[in-house]
Each structure stands twice: as structure tokens, then as C-alpha cells.
Motif scaffolding. Structure first.
Motif, short mmCIF file in Angstrom:
data_model
loop_
_atom_site.label_atom_id
_atom_site.label_comp_id
_atom_site.label_asym_id
_atom_site.label_seq_id
_atom_site.Cartn_x
_atom_site.Cartn_y
_atom_site.Cartn_z
N UNK A 86 22.93 -3.23 8.04
CA UNK A 86 22.22 -4.37 7.45
C UNK A 86 21.43 -5.14 8.49
N UNK A 87 22.00 -5.27 9.67
CA UNK A 87 21.29 -5.99 10.74
C UNK A 87 20.06 -5.19 11.18
N UNK A 88 20.24 -3.89 11.36
CA UNK A 88 19.12 -3.05 11.79
C UNK A 88 17.99 -3.09 10.75
N UNK A 89 18.37 -3.02 9.48
CA UNK A 89 17.35 -3.07 8.42
C UNK A 89 16.69 -4.44 8.36
N UNK A 99 14.13 1.44 15.57
CA UNK A 99 15.10 0.97 14.58
C UNK A 99 15.32 2.01 13.49
N UNK A 100 14.23 2.66 13.08
CA UNK A 100 14.33 3.67 12.03
C UNK A 100 15.24 4.82 12.47
N UNK A 101 15.06 5.24 13.72
CA UNK A 101 15.94 6.29 14.26
C UNK A 101 17.39 5.85 14.26
N UNK A 102 17.61 4.62 14.70
CA UNK A 102 18.97 4.10 14.76
C UNK A 102 19.61 4.03 13.38
N UNK A 103 18.81 3.61 12.41
CA UNK A 103 19.32 3.50 11.04
C UNK A 103 19.71 4.87 10.51
N UNK A 104 18.84 5.85 10.78
CA UNK A 104 19.14 7.21 10.33
C UNK A 104 20.43 7.72 10.98
N UNK A 105 20.57 7.46 12.25
CA UNK A 105 21.79 7.87 12.95
C UNK A 105 23.02 7.22 12.32
N UNK A 106 22.90 5.93 12.05
CA UNK A 106 24.02 5.21 11.42
C UNK A 106 24.37 5.83 10.08
N UNK A 107 23.35 6.12 9.29
CA UNK A 107 23.54 6.68 7.95
C UNK A 107 24.23 8.04 8.01
N UNK A 108 23.71 8.89 8.86
CA UNK A 108 24.26 10.24 8.92
C UNK A 108 25.64 10.26 9.57
N UNK A 109 25.99 9.17 10.26
CA UNK A 109 27.31 9.10 10.88
C UNK A 109 28.36 8.63 9.87
N UNK A 110 27.90 8.30 8.68
CA UNK A 110 28.78 7.78 7.64
C UNK A 110 30.00 8.64 7.37
#
Lengths: 191, 191
Positions: free
Chosen positions: A121-124, A170-181
DNA sequence: TTCGTCATGTAATGGGTTACATGATTAC
DNA sequence: GTAATCATGTAACCCATTACATGACGAA
């Protein structure tokens, strides 16, 4: 801000003021410095609030002669239970106070202690903040670039590119976060 | 800071508070915003200092009925002679107050009104400031990157790349300034 | 013995923000 | 007629900085 940074650093290990400032510079160097003139009063205030306390068991260097009553050496601080709660509280905030320019770096630096949903949420939040800024810069360039002098134009363009670059990051980081779910990868998580 | 920005904008044309803030956002958008809560008190202070004055000849919209004595419309400001001197004074400063993070953007935005030697000194000052920061970040990464968690590392790397990028930008600008020494190229200089 | 850096602190000040309050004008 | 945005302002506060003051300790 400084408060969060101090809590975050002390949660890793007890430190004294001077040391704290070194770590602050090393961790947030590119973003903010924090002078002693704000650090020491903050430590005072935080001790008064009960979030930090003088660390027990720091009689190392003394032992010899000059100590006994008036030891005036390093004052090592550590987090109290309340301090840990306070830190958790600050790290759980996922509002503008976490993604604005001044604060984002500090929040990000302690992301490994932040809940995964909050991280995303912070990254977004930061990304959409920057996207707004990017659109502002783009339309400003489209409308007025012909009327701008050389330097204003350079500044605008450099600003726009900086923002675009951070948005990509940020977009890369968000994707990483998502796929790490599903499979939380903790390759190097201290403590 | 705000003072310089206001002087700089008013030197191009008279403006009222609200308009001033729009221009501020458009010009410095990527760097700082400035709220009305600081703008209006600053305008007051500057008027008291004699640097700006209410612009003569703004009875445009009135003319009809509601005016006469109690016109409470836009307050358009323009630079006074003292204001122009003050602006020149601020633009001639080539010290840290010109190249630190908060101030550099504002100074740069009015570079076309700044003396060429001063421009180069400010650009070089900022560059060496950033080079120090870059070296700090690099050595911090070399010494401690193994002990850092994923996010601290990401932050450091992104910070380092940002700094490197800005250093390259500044180097280009400095070279352009230098080579422009003989043949001052003013392809698009308003007024 | 003197210089650097470690170490802690205070006082004065700076330069802004947020939230609030008010009202005119414009567009729909 | 009502919502947006233009337009001006104040009060309370926030979060930090600079400059100053002091002193211990280790290395040259």
C-alpha cells in the motif's frame, strides 16, 4: 520522522546517540542527514515518553579508576516494550505520512519489519503520488515549454525523468512484492 | 527560498498570490510546492520590506458597479527597485545556500537571470556536494551490504543511482556553460 | 601537546505545513 | 442553485537546522 528512524535502528540493537547518527547517515544518507541538534532532544523526548531507556550492562570501559559515581560516558539506549509497540504502530501506517518525499525513505528503510500488505500500500501510494506529479510536469511541458527559457526547460525535463525513473523502480518493487505473496523469500533477513 | 522564488517570478511579470502559487507549482513542481499558508505571509513581509508593491493599473474587472471604495479583489504585486536589487543579491550568492537540496532547484530555475560565473560555481558546488554523498553511499555499500536486509540494500542502490545520474546531468550542464563562454547562445530567451 | 574525532548537549531561529475561515466568480 | 475553483488570509504547530559550548580520548 526522526522518531521512527530512531525506533527502527534501536530495534536492531542498542546504540548511543553518536552511533545512532552514524547509522542514520549510512542508512538514509542519500535522503536526509539529521543533526545532533535534533537527535539529542528527540532522544530526551522519547525517553520521557517511555519508548526508550538507558541500556543495562554498559559498564565495559569503566572498571578502572575514574568511574564510581560520576561516570559521564556514552549513554546507550534500547527500546522498551512500549517503544516496540510504538514502532509497530508507526510501521503499520499506510497513509500519506508514509509515502511523502520526506518520510518515504525512512519507512522504506524499515520495510523488513513492516507487514507485506502495508508495504504494497505504501509503494502504491507513493507511485500514484509520483504519477500525479509526472502528469503535472508533462502537461506543464506541453503547454509552456516554448515560453520557457533554457534552464527552466532543463529543470523540468530532468525533474520529469527523475520522476519517471522512480515510478519504474516502484513498479518493479510492487511486482516483486506481489509475486512474493505465495512464497515469501527471505534470503538475507538479519536476526 | 520562497522569497527568491517570488522575486524571480515577479521579475518576469506582475502577479497576484494565487497566480504566483500556480506558477510556483508549474516551475518547481517536481521539487517543492509551497502552500498558501507560507506564501501570503511571505508576500506581506516582502511588501513591508519594500521589495514588492501593489501593481498600479489593475482596475480592469471593476469598472461596473460593485467597486468604488471597497474593492476587495486580486492584489497584484510587482517588484520595486529595491526588490530588483534584492533579487540580484540573492542570485549572486554562490554558496551552500544555493546548491543544497532544498534551494538548488529554485536557484537553477532563475539561472537565465544569473551571471555565467555564478552559474558555473553553483553547478560545481552542487556536483561536489553530490559526489561526497555518492562516495558515502558507495563505501557504505561496500562495507555493509552483506549485513543489510533486502530493502535497505534496494534503497541504497536506488539512492546511489539517483546521485550518479544527477552528477552526470550536472557535468553536462557545466560543460555546456564552459563551451558557451565565447559564443553566448540565447536561442529562446523571453523578454 | 596538539589535533582529530568521539561524545553530549542547549538556545535561538528558520522555514515551512495543516487546518481553518471566508467569500467571490464561473460553469453546468 | 449548487458545485468547483478562484482568491486571500490567520493561528497553531512541527520538525528540523545552525551555532555554540563543553569535554574526554587516542594518535602523531
Amino acid at each position: 520522522m526522526l522518531e521512527l528512524a530512531v525506533l527502527g535502528l534501536l530495534s536492531e540493537s542498542p546504540l548511543h546517540g553518536y552511533e545512532l547518527r552514524q547509522r542514520l547517515k549510512a542508512t538514509l544518507g542519500a535522503f536526509r542527514a539529521f543533526s545532533y541538534g535534533s537527535l539529542y532532544p528527540t532522544l530526551r523526548r522519547m525517553r520521557a515518553s517511555g519508548w526508550i531507556a538507558e541500556h543495562e550492562g554498559d559498564a565495559e570501559v569503566v572498571a578502572g579508576a575514574p568511574a564510581l559515581t560520576g561516570r559521564r560516558g556514552k549513554v546507550v539506549y534500547e527500546l522498551t516494550a512500549e517503544g516496540k509497540e510504538r514502532l509497530a504502530e508507526l510501521l503499520a501506517e499506510a497513509g500519506p505520512s508514509a509515502w511523502e518525499d520526506e518520510s518515504f525513505g525512512v519507512h522504506f528503510a524499515f520495510f523488513s519489519q513492516t507487514a507485506p500488505e502495508v508495504r504494497v500500500r505504501i509503494l502504491e501510494g507513493r507511485r500514484s503520488r509520483l504519477e500525479e506529479r509526472r502528469e503535472g510536469a508533462r502537461s506543464s511541458l506541453k503547454r509552456a515549454s516554448s515560453r520557457m527559457d533554457r534552464y527552466t526547460l532543463q529543470l523540468q525535463e530532468h525533474g520529469l525523468e527523475s520522476v519517471e525513473r522512480e515510478v519504474r523502480w516502484l513498479t518493479e518493487l510492487i511486482e516483486t512484492e506481489r509475486s512474493a505473496g505465495t512464497t515469501p523469500p527471505h534470503p538475507a533477513d538479519p536476526q
